[in-house]
Scaffold this motif. Structure first.
Motif, mmCIF file in Angstrom:
data_model
loop_
_atom_site.group_PDB
_atom_site.id
_atom_site.type_symbol
_atom_site.label_atom_id
_atom_site.label_comp_id
_atom_site.label_asym_id
_atom_site.label_seq_id
_atom_site.Cartn_x
_atom_site.Cartn_y
_atom_site.Cartn_z
ATOM 1 N N ALA A 187 0.771 -1.268 0.043
ATOM 2 C CA ALA A 187 0.124 -0.129 0.011
ATOM 3 C C ALA A 187 1.089 1.501 -0.061
ATOM 4 N N GLN A 188 0.282 2.393 -0.543
ATOM 5 C CA GLN A 188 1.197 3.601 -0.880
ATOM 6 C C GLN A 188 0.241 4.532 -0.466
ATOM 7 N N THR A 189 0.819 5.486 0.151
ATOM 8 C CA THR A 189 0.199 7.001 0.241
ATOM 9 C C THR A 189 1.141 8.015 0.609
ATOM 10 N N MET A 190 0.773 9.403 0.648
ATOM 11 C CA MET A 190 1.601 10.469 1.044
ATOM 12 C C MET A 190 1.851 10.512 2.464
ATOM 13 N N ALA A 191 3.114 10.916 2.643
ATOM 14 C CA ALA A 191 3.834 10.471 4.015
ATOM 15 C C ALA A 191 3.064 11.245 4.972
ATOM 16 N N VAL A 192 2.571 12.319 4.568
ATOM 17 C CA VAL A 192 1.638 13.373 5.535
ATOM 18 C C VAL A 192 0.197 12.923 5.821
ATOM 19 N N ASN A 193 0.092 11.629 4.985
ATOM 20 C CA ASN A 193 -1.340 11.203 5.351
ATOM 21 C C ASN A 193 -1.313 9.942 6.562
ATOM 22 N N LEU A 194 -1.496 10.765 7.814
ATOM 23 C CA LEU A 194 -1.280 9.937 8.879
ATOM 24 C C LEU A 194 -2.468 8.956 9.271
ATOM 25 N N GLU A 206 7.179 15.819 1.634
ATOM 26 C CA GLU A 206 7.436 15.014 2.310
ATOM 27 C C GLU A 206 7.553 13.619 1.548
ATOM 28 N N GLY A 207 7.170 13.460 0.335
ATOM 29 C CA GLY A 207 7.234 12.127 -0.350
ATOM 30 C C GLY A 207 6.092 11.317 0.054
ATOM 31 N N GLU A 208 6.193 9.962 -0.769
ATOM 32 C CA GLU A 208 5.272 8.840 -0.643
ATOM 33 C C GLU A 208 5.711 7.652 0.177
ATOM 34 N N VAL A 209 5.107 7.121 0.925
ATOM 35 C CA VAL A 209 5.455 5.949 1.785
ATOM 36 C C VAL A 209 4.913 4.676 1.074
ATOM 37 N N GLU A 210 5.733 3.496 1.317
ATOM 38 C CA GLU A 210 5.004 2.180 0.948
ATOM 39 C C GLU A 210 5.283 1.297 1.918
ATOM 40 N N TYR A 211 4.270 0.498 2.387
ATOM 41 C CA TYR A 211 4.191 -0.597 3.363
ATOM 42 C C TYR A 211 3.932 -1.838 2.663
ATOM 43 N N GLU A 212 4.245 -2.745 3.230
ATOM 44 C CA GLU A 212 3.931 -4.468 2.731
ATOM 45 C C GLU A 212 3.655 -5.293 3.792
ATOM 46 N N LEU A 213 3.155 -6.353 3.436
ATOM 47 C CA LEU A 213 2.850 -7.628 4.117
ATOM 48 C C LEU A 213 3.038 -8.726 3.070
ATOM 49 N N THR A 256 10.386 5.275 1.807
ATOM 50 C CA THR A 256 9.931 6.887 1.399
ATOM 51 C C THR A 256 10.515 6.938 0.000
ATOM 52 N N PHE A 257 9.567 7.421 -1.010
ATOM 53 C CA PHE A 257 10.209 7.972 -2.224
ATOM 54 C C PHE A 257 9.538 9.041 -2.819
ATOM 55 N N HIS A 258 10.138 9.791 -3.581
ATOM 56 C CA HIS A 258 9.858 11.246 -3.961
ATOM 57 C C HIS A 258 9.626 11.239 -5.525
ATOM 58 N N PRO A 259 8.130 10.816 -5.843
ATOM 59 C CA PRO A 259 8.026 11.085 -7.432
ATOM 60 C C PRO A 259 7.941 12.611 -7.635
ATOM 61 N N ILE A 260 8.083 12.766 -8.867
ATOM 62 C CA ILE A 260 8.183 14.147 -9.424
ATOM 63 C C ILE A 260 6.703 14.295 -10.053
ATOM 64 N N TRP A 261 6.111 15.420 -9.552
ATOM 65 C CA TRP A 261 4.542 15.682 -10.018
ATOM 66 C C TRP A 261 4.509 17.054 -10.664
ATOM 67 N N ASP A 262 3.639 16.991 -11.706
ATOM 68 C CA ASP A 262 3.518 18.422 -12.386
ATOM 69 C C ASP A 262 2.928 19.501 -11.663
ATOM 70 N N ASP A 263 1.930 18.865 -10.742
ATOM 71 C CA ASP A 263 1.204 19.820 -9.963
ATOM 72 C C ASP A 263 1.023 19.064 -8.437
ATOM 73 N N PRO A 264 2.256 19.202 -7.805
ATOM 74 C CA PRO A 264 2.300 18.480 -6.488
ATOM 75 C C PRO A 264 0.965 19.071 -5.561
ATOM 76 N N LEU A 265 0.774 18.117 -4.618
ATOM 77 C CA LEU A 265 -0.328 18.642 -3.603
ATOM 78 C C LEU A 265 0.530 18.759 -2.373
ATOM 79 N N PRO A 266 -0.132 19.778 -1.626
ATOM 80 C CA PRO A 266 0.456 20.103 -0.715
ATOM 81 C C PRO A 266 0.953 19.147 0.250
#
Length: 175
Positions: A117-124, A154-161, A140-150
């Motif tokens: 699962a992935q989400t923005m790092a700030v999506n607590l 802080e990047g995107e995070v990935e979790y796994e099981l 944590t990874f940092h995609p390049i966005w044309d129009d980044p959201l607030p």
């Protein structure tokens, strides 16, 4: 309760995606009915594959609560967990309970090797669900966005099981 997404559910998806707060970490705005229709068509096409993966409508009692997602990833045996809940159902453990059920289905019925699962790092809130179902932080990874959201800085995070972790009970929270 969950049931597979059906053609008659476009109105529910439109209702869900009409709330910009629900989509704050995905699009930063509400989606138009045409955008929702296009997504619905892609979801229905995927659901027709019959592989046990796809999309489900989530209810809390009889009230439409949201959309649960477990579509296949690009790698065989891997799927991506996702959830989108109506705001009035946030913070009640509904996403956690439904995510556990989808993980059980994915590992025990479908035979997946890994779910991420992935989400923005700030999506607590979303990160809390991932942790509550036993997923572990991967990166944590940092995609390049044309129009980044607030918060995009802080990047995107990935979790796994993994299936092995599921079998070993690492997803269980005893506290």
């Amino acid at each position: 309760m969950m049931r597979p997404l059906g053609d008659d559910d476009l109105n529910l998806e439109t209702l869900l995606d009409a709330d910009p707060e629900v989509l704050r970490y995905l699009y930063g705005r509400a989606r138009t009915p045409q955008e929702v229709f296009q997504s619905h068509c892609r979801r229905m096409e995927l659901g027709a594959t019959g592989d046990g993966l796809g999309y489900w409508i989530l209810y809390a009692d009889r009230d439409f609560a949201g959309l649960m997602m477990l579509p296949p990833a690009d790698e065989p045996g891997v799927a991506e967990l996702g959830y989108r809940l109506r705001r009035e159902h946030w913070g009640q453990g509904i996403a956690t309970e439904a995510s556990r059920e989808l993980l059980r289905h994915g590992f025990e019925t479908v035979g997946l090797k890994r779910v991420f699962a992935q989400t923005m790092a700030v999506n607590l809130g979303s990160r809390a669900v991932m942790q509550a179902v036993g997923m572990r932080y991967v990166r944590t990874f940092h995609p390049i966005w044309d129009d980044p959201l607030p918060g995009a800085e802080e990047g995107e995070v990935e979790y796994e099981l993994t299936a092995e972790e599921w079998r070993d009970g690492h997803h269980r929270r005893d506290c």
